[in-house]
Design a protein around this motif. Structure first.
Motif, PDB file in Angstrom:
ATOM      1  N   ARG A   2      52.204  67.177  24.372  1.00 40.42           N
ATOM      2  CA  ARG A   2      53.301  67.134  23.400  1.00 40.42           C
ATOM      3  C   ARG A   2      52.871  66.377  22.157  1.00 40.42           C
ATOM      4  NH1 ARG A   2      58.469  66.348  27.245  1.00 40.42           N
ATOM      5  NH2 ARG A   2      58.578  68.512  27.933  1.00 40.42           N
ATOM      6  N   ILE A   3      53.701  66.454  21.134  1.00 37.74           N
ATOM      7  CA  ILE A   3      53.363  65.890  19.831  1.00 37.74           C
ATOM      8  C   ILE A   3      53.125  64.381  19.894  1.00 37.74           C
ATOM      9  CG2 ILE A   3      55.747  65.583  19.053  1.00 37.74           C
ATOM     10  CD1 ILE A   3      54.723  66.598  16.259  1.00 37.74           C
ATOM     11  N   GLY A   4      53.892  63.676  20.712  1.00 35.52           N
ATOM     12  CA  GLY A   4      53.714  62.232  20.834  1.00 35.52           C
ATOM     13  C   GLY A   4      52.352  61.862  21.384  1.00 35.52           C
ATOM     14  N   GLU A   5      51.900  62.621  22.378  1.00 31.39           N
ATOM     15  CA  GLU A   5      50.586  62.357  22.953  1.00 31.39           C
ATOM     16  C   GLU A   5      49.481  62.683  21.953  1.00 31.39           C
ATOM     17  OE1 GLU A   5      47.679  63.715  26.643  1.00 31.39           O
ATOM     18  OE2 GLU A   5      49.758  64.429  26.614  1.00 31.39           O
ATOM     19  N   LEU A   6      49.636  63.800  21.224  1.00 29.86           N
ATOM     20  CA  LEU A   6      48.648  64.146  20.206  1.00 29.86           C
ATOM     21  C   LEU A   6      48.594  63.067  19.131  1.00 29.86           C
ATOM     22  CD1 LEU A   6      46.591  66.174  19.119  1.00 29.86           C
ATOM     23  CD2 LEU A   6      48.484  67.345  17.954  1.00 29.86           C
ATOM     24  N   ALA A   7      49.742  62.569  18.739  1.00 34.43           N
ATOM     25  CA  ALA A   7      49.798  61.496  17.740  1.00 34.43           C
ATOM     26  C   ALA A   7      49.072  60.250  18.255  1.00 34.43           C
ATOM     27  CB  ALA A   7      51.246  61.171  17.393  1.00 34.43           C
ATOM     28  N   THR A  10      45.208  60.801  18.451  1.00 32.20           N
ATOM     29  CA  THR A  10      44.503  60.990  17.174  1.00 32.20           C
ATOM     30  C   THR A  10      44.772  59.876  16.172  1.00 32.20           C
ATOM     31  OG1 THR A  10      46.312  62.334  16.283  1.00 32.20           O
ATOM     32  CG2 THR A  10      44.484  63.503  17.378  1.00 32.20           C
ATOM     33  N   GLY A  11      45.820  59.073  16.409  1.00 35.36           N
ATOM     34  CA  GLY A  11      46.182  58.032  15.454  1.00 35.36           C
ATOM     35  C   GLY A  11      46.910  58.581  14.235  1.00 35.36           C
ATOM     36  N   VAL A  12      47.421  59.792  14.336  1.00 35.62           N
ATOM     37  CA  VAL A  12      48.141  60.443  13.238  1.00 35.62           C
ATOM     38  C   VAL A  12      49.613  60.502  13.622  1.00 35.62           C
ATOM     39  CG1 VAL A  12      48.387  62.600  11.948  1.00 35.62           C
ATOM     40  CG2 VAL A  12      46.117  61.796  12.583  1.00 35.62           C
ATOM     41  N   SER A  13      50.488  60.164  12.691  1.00 36.64           N
ATOM     42  CA  SER A  13      51.915  60.129  12.996  1.00 36.64           C
ATOM     43  C   SER A  13      52.453  61.523  13.334  1.00 36.64           C
ATOM     44  CB  SER A  13      52.702  59.555  11.811  1.00 36.64           C
ATOM     45  OG  SER A  13      52.724  60.481  10.742  1.00 36.64           O
ATOM     46  N   THR A  14      53.527  61.538  14.099  1.00 41.13           N
ATOM     47  CA  THR A  14      54.160  62.822  14.430  1.00 41.13           C
ATOM     48  C   THR A  14      54.655  63.517  13.168  1.00 41.13           C
ATOM     49  OG1 THR A  14      56.277  61.718  14.858  1.00 41.13           O
ATOM     50  CG2 THR A  14      54.832  62.111  16.756  1.00 41.13           C
ATOM     51  N   ARG A  15      55.091  62.747  12.204  1.00 37.37           N
ATOM     52  CA  ARG A  15      55.546  63.314  10.929  1.00 37.37           C
ATOM     53  C   ARG A  15      54.426  64.085  10.251  1.00 37.37           C
ATOM     54  NH1 ARG A  15      54.795  61.347   6.604  1.00 37.37           N
ATOM     55  NH2 ARG A  15      55.769  60.579   4.853  1.00 37.37           N
ATOM     56  N   LEU A  16      53.225  63.494  10.211  1.00 40.07           N
ATOM     57  CA  LEU A  16      52.077  64.176   9.612  1.00 40.07           C
ATOM     58  C   LEU A  16      51.670  65.401  10.426  1.00 40.07           C
ATOM     59  CD1 LEU A  16      49.610  61.507   8.205  1.00 40.07           C
ATOM     60  CD2 LEU A  16      50.747  63.347   6.984  1.00 40.07           C
ATOM     61  N   LEU A  17      51.741  65.307  11.743  1.00 41.80           N
ATOM     62  CA  LEU A  17      51.398  66.462  12.571  1.00 41.80           C
ATOM     63  C   LEU A  17      52.341  67.628  12.287  1.00 41.80           C
ATOM     64  CD1 LEU A  17      50.577  64.675  15.936  1.00 41.80           C
ATOM     65  CD2 LEU A  17      48.955  65.667  14.297  1.00 41.80           C
ATOM     66  N   ARG A  18      53.620  67.336  12.132  1.00 42.83           N
ATOM     67  CA  ARG A  18      54.584  68.397  11.780  1.00 42.83           C
ATOM     68  C   ARG A  18      54.269  68.969  10.395  1.00 42.83           C
ATOM     69  NH1 ARG A  18      57.995  64.922  14.731  1.00 42.83           N
ATOM     70  NH2 ARG A  18      58.656  63.814  12.877  1.00 42.83           N
ATOM     71  N   TYR A  19      53.862  68.106   9.466  1.00 37.22           N
ATOM     72  CA  TYR A  19      53.479  68.564   8.130  1.00 37.22           C
ATOM     73  C   TYR A  19      52.262  69.486   8.209  1.00 37.22           C
ATOM     74  CZ  TYR A  19      51.666  68.485   3.373  1.00 37.22           C
ATOM     75  OH  TYR A  19      51.175  68.859   2.147  1.00 37.22           O
ATOM     76  N   TYR A  20      51.261  69.091   8.998  1.00 40.69           N
ATOM     77  CA  TYR A  20      50.082  69.946   9.153  1.00 40.69           C
ATOM     78  C   TYR A  20      50.477  71.314   9.692  1.00 40.69           C
ATOM     79  CZ  TYR A  20      47.310  65.612   8.759  1.00 40.69           C
ATOM     80  OH  TYR A  20      46.745  64.439   8.342  1.00 40.69           O
TER      81      TYR A  20
END
Length: 116
Positions: A2-7, A10-20
């Motif tokens: 899930r997005i939280g685990e990916l964040a 990777t050290g990247v915020s969930t907000r940035l992951l959604r932006y990507y």
């Protein structure tokens, strides 16, 4: 994952992951609850995106470059079209650097006139 685990991984915020994802740089599937799910390749993809952003590329250029990116270090297999885009980006960056150097000289000149 899930997005939280990916964040977290990777050290990247969930907000940035959604932006990507909105920019077409990252692909997620949806599970039964509608949560974003990422495969293991997403870890590499996010690291590639971060390295290319660190090189000063915008997301539009990165979208093209990712097609040629290999491995976490985002080594690029340059096709002629991508090489042309990167040359344009480098020229634009050199222009910005030149402008900043001229501005810095002008500003330093004011301090010199004033006696420092």
């Amino acid at each position: 994952m899930r997005i939280g685990e990916l964040a977290e991984r990777t050290g990247v915020s969930t907000r940035l992951l959604r932006y990507y994802e909105e920019q077409g740089l990252l692909v997620a599937s949806r599970d039964g609850n509608g949560y974003r799910c990422y495969d293991g390749e997403a870890l590499v993809r996010v690291r590639q995106i971060r390295r290319l952003l660190g090189a000063g590329l915008n997301t539009e250029v990165i979208a093209s470059a990712l097609q040629c990116a290999r491995g976490e270090e985002a080594h690029l297999d340059l096709c002629p079209e991508l090489a042309e885009v990167l040359h344009r980006e480098l020229t634009a960056m050199d222009d910005r650097i030149g402008t900043l150097q001229r501005r810095r000289s002008a500003l330093a000149g004011y301090l010199t006139e004033e006696g420092g």
